[in-house]
Write a protein that holds these residues in place. Structure first.
Motif, mmCIF file in Angstrom:
data_model
loop_
_atom_site.group_PDB
_atom_site.id
_atom_site.type_symbol
_atom_site.label_atom_id
_atom_site.label_comp_id
_atom_site.label_asym_id
_atom_site.label_seq_id
_atom_site.Cartn_x
_atom_site.Cartn_y
_atom_site.Cartn_z
ATOM 1 N N SER A 198 0.831 -1.214 0.000
ATOM 2 C CA SER A 198 0.000 0.000 0.000
ATOM 3 C C SER A 198 0.863 1.261 0.000
ATOM 4 O O SER A 198 0.496 2.261 -0.619
ATOM 5 N N ILE B 114 -6.858 6.205 0.124
ATOM 6 C CA ILE B 114 -8.029 5.319 0.026
ATOM 7 C C ILE B 114 -7.859 4.339 -1.138
ATOM 8 O O ILE B 114 -8.094 3.133 -0.990
ATOM 9 N N ILE B 115 -7.441 4.847 -2.293
ATOM 10 C CA ILE B 115 -7.241 3.984 -3.465
ATOM 11 C C ILE B 115 -6.169 2.932 -3.176
ATOM 12 O O ILE B 115 -6.324 1.760 -3.535
ATOM 13 N N ILE C 212 -7.670 0.303 -0.957
ATOM 14 C CA ILE C 212 -8.625 -0.520 -1.720
ATOM 15 C C ILE C 212 -7.872 -1.506 -2.608
ATOM 16 O O ILE C 212 -8.208 -2.695 -2.664
ATOM 17 N N LEU C 213 -6.842 -1.024 -3.312
ATOM 18 C CA LEU C 213 -6.038 -1.921 -4.155
ATOM 19 C C LEU C 213 -5.402 -3.033 -3.330
ATOM 20 O O LEU C 213 -5.371 -4.192 -3.746
ATOM 21 N N ALA D 78 -6.504 -4.277 -0.575
ATOM 22 C CA ALA D 78 -7.545 -5.194 -0.113
ATOM 23 C C ALA D 78 -8.077 -6.076 -1.241
ATOM 24 O O ALA D 78 -8.395 -7.241 -1.022
ATOM 25 N N VAL D 79 -8.164 -5.520 -2.440
ATOM 26 C CA VAL D 79 -8.739 -6.243 -3.570
ATOM 27 C C VAL D 79 -7.767 -7.286 -4.138
ATOM 28 O O VAL D 79 -8.185 -8.364 -4.549
#
Length: 179
Positions: A111, A153-154, A157-158, A160-161
């Motif tokens: 991240s 945030i992005i 999210i990346l 987590a995805v």
């Protein structure tokens, strides 16, 4: 010879397409070669300094230090450092990817690498100063205050995805970056 052709097949296909374009429309073909030459010149001027800095980063900064400040347990400190390094960087976005590969080799958290790339692309200090001068302080600060949380945030999210296997494969590919 076959291995060489396979390695450069995309380049050869594009070169062939540009030659066909030039035969069909000389003016457009010349313009395409001109744009390609300009881009190549820009890359030749940008990439060598980046690789020199990468070599210095690779040699001077121990893996343990990078893990401590930007690795898995770095928390807010890693996020702030990723934003600062990305914002202080110079050059086009394609210069961020070799640095990201070295970060991966040094054990930087995924991240934080995404935050670094996001900061490189949107929060550069010279761009911020240009916006202050051109569009005003309110616009520049507002954009920065929206972009920084958006980047974070992005990145999360990346992270987590993407599956652990996908991230692991990226890190393995980074190990072979300078081969």
């Amino acid at each position: 010879m076959k291995k060489l052709l396979k390695r450069y097949r995309v380049f050869l296909i594009v070169l062939g397409a540009m030659l066909i374009l030039t035969i069909v429309n000389v003016e457009l073909g010349v313009k395409a070669f001109s744009v390609t030459g300009y881009s190549l010149k820009e890359m030749i001027l940008v990439i060598p300094p980046i690789f020199v800095l990468l070599g210095l980063l690779d040699i001077w900064v121990p893996r343990e230090t990078m893990i401590k400040y930007m690795g898995e347990g770095s928390g807010l400190k890693g996020i702030i450092l990723a934003i600062f390094i990305g914002s202080a960087a110079a050059g086009p976005l394609y210069g961020a990817f070799p640095i990201a590969a070295v970060f991966m080799k040094k054990g930087v958290k995924f991240s934080n690498i995404m935050i670094f790339i996001g900061a490189w692309s949107t929060t550069k200090i010279p761009m911020f100063l240009f916006e202050v001068a051109s569009m005003g302080t309110i616009f520049a600060v507002t954009r920065l205050l929206i972009d920084i949380p958006g980047i974070i945030i992005i990145a999360f999210i990346l992270s987590a995805v993407m599956t652990d296997d996908e991230v692991k494969k990226l890190y393995e590919n980074a190990e072979h970056f300078d081969d």
